[in-house]
Design a protein around this motif. Structure first.
Motif, PDB file in Angstrom:
ATOM      1  N   ALA A  55      -0.071   3.859  -9.416  1.00  0.00           N
ATOM      2  CA  ALA A  55      -1.215   4.484 -10.420  1.00  0.00           C
ATOM      3  C   ALA A  55      -2.398   3.832 -10.530  1.00  0.00           C
ATOM      4  N   VAL A  56      -2.470   2.576 -10.228  1.00  0.00           N
ATOM      5  CA  VAL A  56      -3.686   1.665 -10.083  1.00  0.00           C
ATOM      6  C   VAL A  56      -4.258   2.050  -8.695  1.00  0.00           C
ATOM      7  N   ALA A  57      -3.557   2.001  -7.772  1.00  0.00           N
ATOM      8  CA  ALA A  57      -4.241   2.338  -6.423  1.00  0.00           C
ATOM      9  C   ALA A  57      -4.766   3.703  -6.319  1.00  0.00           C
ATOM     10  N   ALA A  58      -3.904   4.626  -6.947  1.00  0.00           N
ATOM     11  CA  ALA A  58      -4.519   6.118  -6.782  1.00  0.00           C
ATOM     12  C   ALA A  58      -5.579   6.467  -7.756  1.00  0.00           C
ATOM     13  N   GLY A  59      -6.205   5.536  -8.810  1.00  0.00           N
ATOM     14  CA  GLY A  59      -7.159   5.924  -9.712  1.00  0.00           C
ATOM     15  C   GLY A  59      -6.626   6.640 -10.797  1.00  0.00           C
ATOM     16  N   VAL A  60      -5.673   6.641 -11.102  1.00  0.00           N
ATOM     17  CA  VAL A  60      -5.417   7.578 -12.263  1.00  0.00           C
ATOM     18  C   VAL A  60      -5.784   6.965 -13.522  1.00  0.00           C
ATOM     19  N   ASP A  61      -5.962   7.765 -14.652  1.00  0.00           N
ATOM     20  CA  ASP A  61      -6.711   6.978 -15.775  1.00  0.00           C
ATOM     21  C   ASP A  61      -5.511   6.189 -16.736  1.00  0.00           C
ATOM     22  N   CYS A  62      -4.149   6.827 -16.742  1.00  0.00           N
ATOM     23  CA  CYS A  62      -3.030   6.310 -17.725  1.00  0.00           C
ATOM     24  C   CYS A  62      -1.875   6.744 -16.982  1.00  0.00           C
ATOM     25  N   MET A  63      -0.927   5.570 -17.426  1.00  0.00           N
ATOM     26  CA  MET A  63       0.486   5.742 -16.895  1.00  0.00           C
ATOM     27  C   MET A  63       1.368   5.519 -18.040  1.00  0.00           C
ATOM     28  N   GLU A  64       2.332   6.576 -18.241  1.00  0.00           N
ATOM     29  CA  GLU A  64       3.223   6.473 -19.333  1.00  0.00           C
ATOM     30  C   GLU A  64       4.545   5.950 -18.798  1.00  0.00           C
ATOM     31  N   LEU A  65       5.032   4.861 -19.643  1.00  0.00           N
ATOM     32  CA  LEU A  65       6.245   4.209 -19.352  1.00  0.00           C
ATOM     33  C   LEU A  65       7.489   4.610 -19.725  1.00  0.00           C
ATOM     34  N   GLY A  66       7.214   5.315 -20.835  1.00  0.00           N
ATOM     35  CA  GLY A  66       8.765   5.835 -21.463  1.00  0.00           C
ATOM     36  C   GLY A  66       8.371   6.101 -22.830  1.00  0.00           C
ATOM     37  N   TYR A  67       9.594   5.834 -23.637  1.00  0.00           N
ATOM     38  CA  TYR A  67       9.776   6.063 -25.205  1.00  0.00           C
ATOM     39  C   TYR A  67       9.709   4.902 -26.046  1.00  0.00           C
ATOM     40  N   LYS A  68       9.413   4.952 -27.283  1.00  0.00           N
ATOM     41  CA  LYS A  68       9.410   4.137 -28.360  1.00  0.00           C
ATOM     42  C   LYS A  68      10.600   4.531 -29.007  1.00  0.00           C
ATOM     43  N   ALA A  69      11.668   4.521 -28.766  1.00  0.00           N
ATOM     44  CA  ALA A  69      12.946   5.044 -29.527  1.00  0.00           C
ATOM     45  C   ALA A  69      13.341   4.131 -30.322  1.00  0.00           C
ATOM     46  N   ASP A  70      14.030   4.459 -31.373  1.00  0.00           N
ATOM     47  CA  ASP A  70      14.603   3.746 -32.721  1.00  0.00           C
ATOM     48  C   ASP A  70      15.929   3.431 -32.133  1.00  0.00           C
ATOM     49  N   ARG A  71      16.183   1.863 -32.092  1.00  0.00           N
ATOM     50  CA  ARG A  71      17.471   1.689 -31.687  1.00  0.00           C
ATOM     51  C   ARG A  71      18.654   1.795 -32.752  1.00  0.00           C
ATOM     52  N   ARG A  91       5.815  -6.044 -20.331  1.00  0.00           N
ATOM     53  CA  ARG A  91       5.059  -7.023 -19.831  1.00  0.00           C
ATOM     54  C   ARG A  91       5.835  -7.681 -18.706  1.00  0.00           C
ATOM     55  N   ARG A  92       7.223  -7.687 -18.428  1.00  0.00           N
ATOM     56  CA  ARG A  92       7.877  -7.899 -17.371  1.00  0.00           C
ATOM     57  C   ARG A  92       7.664  -7.473 -15.911  1.00  0.00           C
ATOM     58  N   VAL A  93       7.169  -6.164 -16.339  1.00  0.00           N
ATOM     59  CA  VAL A  93       6.691  -5.372 -15.214  1.00  0.00           C
ATOM     60  C   VAL A  93       5.082  -5.328 -14.902  1.00  0.00           C
ATOM     61  N   VAL A  94       4.540  -5.152 -16.004  1.00  0.00           N
ATOM     62  CA  VAL A  94       2.999  -5.168 -15.713  1.00  0.00           C
ATOM     63  C   VAL A  94       2.160  -6.239 -16.008  1.00  0.00           C
ATOM     64  N   GLY A  95       2.763  -7.528 -16.649  1.00  0.00           N
ATOM     65  CA  GLY A  95       2.041  -8.612 -16.853  1.00  0.00           C
ATOM     66  C   GLY A  95       1.427  -8.397 -18.184  1.00  0.00           C
ATOM     67  N   GLU A  96      -0.027  -8.679 -18.082  1.00  0.00           N
ATOM     68  CA  GLU A  96      -1.021  -8.464 -18.976  1.00  0.00           C
ATOM     69  C   GLU A  96      -1.911  -7.186 -18.541  1.00  0.00           C
ATOM     70  N   ASN A  97      -1.531  -6.403 -17.543  1.00  0.00           N
ATOM     71  CA  ASN A  97      -2.111  -5.228 -17.125  1.00  0.00           C
ATOM     72  C   ASN A  97      -3.494  -5.431 -16.956  1.00  0.00           C
ATOM     73  N   PRO A  98      -3.913  -6.170 -15.807  1.00  0.00           N
ATOM     74  CA  PRO A  98      -5.185  -6.650 -15.430  1.00  0.00           C
ATOM     75  C   PRO A  98      -5.954  -5.313 -14.943  1.00  0.00           C
TER      76      PRO A  98
END
Length: 336
Positions: A55-71, A91-98
């Motif tokens: 997504a970063v390399a392709a220049g897309v504007d936004c990436m959706e990671l998943g849901y905020k489901a209620d456990r 954060r384990r995957v994207v860090g601080e999203n620089p």
């Protein structure tokens, strides 16, 4: 598009580029979120990281990671981490999203503990909250939008199963939504049942109301009738500026508008096709041998009948995934 009379001159090519180069257009890649519906959100961190890097390399504007489901709602869930998208997992995957790519999650009405699980924006690397609801859940969705807005997020509203909503109910819902602080309102073809004429009419309605309220319109299409790409373009030409897509079309059932198609179609030099093709080659082709998604006749039939694809998903996961006639007859019996 070509010039009148089928002209293929430089003028025609200029017109073609002009139509598709619109700097206000934004691509939102929801590969991990929509694709997670096909493997219960069990993507490995390395897979999510590769999609993020793409997504970063392709220049897309936004990436959706998943849901905020209620456990508490999904207490017995065996779902992977992208069903819940805790801050630690993200954060384990994207860090601080620089990067300049915005990160989003989807929050389903009545399935999200949004007061608790959605942190204030200044405590999160997520920047966009996408609220999804059925028409009868709109009051809850409005409260969720206000909560996310007050916490500092950009917000979208995705009205699910739009093809089943009566016009009066849709008008009432849109009137309420447009009065909220939401930033983007989505035309959603949940069942892949809409044709381009319907997309054009609906997008026109949404755009007229949204622009009057200072908002934008998005399109999220499913590919049951192989129209997700065409319908995304139709919505764009009708005024939608947020375009949802997934790499190789990975998504629930028949999947979505492929990111590689929409990135290749748009002429904005900020978009780059090669990284997407690399991701398809390296990740999605091997995954397609493990997970069944994309156009097939069972999904076509549920799209034509304007029903949820769950029955088609079940038959594709059965021992007779290609017994099309039996499935057709079963659907016809249910329709009688």
């Amino acid at each position: 598009m070509t010039a009148q009379g089928g002209d293929t001159s430089d003028t025609a090519r200029h017109i073609d580029s002009w139509v598709t180069f619109r700097p206000e257009l934004k691509v939102l890649d929801c590969t991990i979120r929509d694709g997670g519906l096909m493997n219960d959100h069990q993507f490995e961190d390395s897979f999510v990281k590769r999609v993020y890097d793409t997504a970063v390399a392709a220049g897309v504007d936004c990436m959706e990671l998943g849901y905020k489901a209620d456990r508490k709602v999904f207490v017995d869930s065996k779902s992977g981490p992208w069903k819940f998208c805790t801050e630690d997992d993200v954060r384990r995957v994207v860090g601080e999203n620089p990067s300049g790519v915005k990160l989003s999650v989807m929050a389903d009405a009545e399935r999200t503990d949004y007061h608790t699980d959605i942190l204030p924006r200044d405590q999160s690397v997520i920047s966009v909250i996408r609220v999804a609801s059925y028409v009868h859940q709109v009051p809850t969705a409005i409260d969720m939008i206000k909560d996310a807005h007050d916490k500092g997020y950009e917000t979208t509203f995705n009205l699910m199963a739009l093809s089943t909503v009566q016009e009066r109910d849709l008008d009432d819902a849109l009137e309420v939504v447009m009065a909220s602080p939401v930033d983007v309102v989505y035309v959603v073809d949940s069942f892949g049942s809409f044709y381009s004429e319907q997309i054009r009419e609906l997008t026109g309605k949404f755009v007229k109301m949204a622009h009057a309220a200072g908002k934008e319109v998005g399109i999220h299409a499913h590919n049951n009738q192989q129209l997700a790409y065409a319908n995304t373009i139709e919505a764009m030409l009708s005024g939608a500026t947020w375009l949802d897509s997934t790499i190789a079309g990975l998504g629930r059932g028949a999947g979505n508008c492929p990111t590689e198609l929409i990135v290749g179609f748009l002429k904005n030099p900020k978009f780059h096709l090669r990284p997407v093709l690399e991701c398809v080659q390296d990740l999605l082709v091997p995954l397609s041998k493990e997970i069944d998604w994309g156009y097939s006749i069972p999904y076509m039939l549920t799209g034509q009948l304007n029903i949820h694809p769950r029955m088609a998903m079940a038959v594709r996961d059965s021992d007779t995934p290609d017994n099309y006639v039996e499935f057709y007859d079963r659907l016809q019996e249910g329709a009688d």
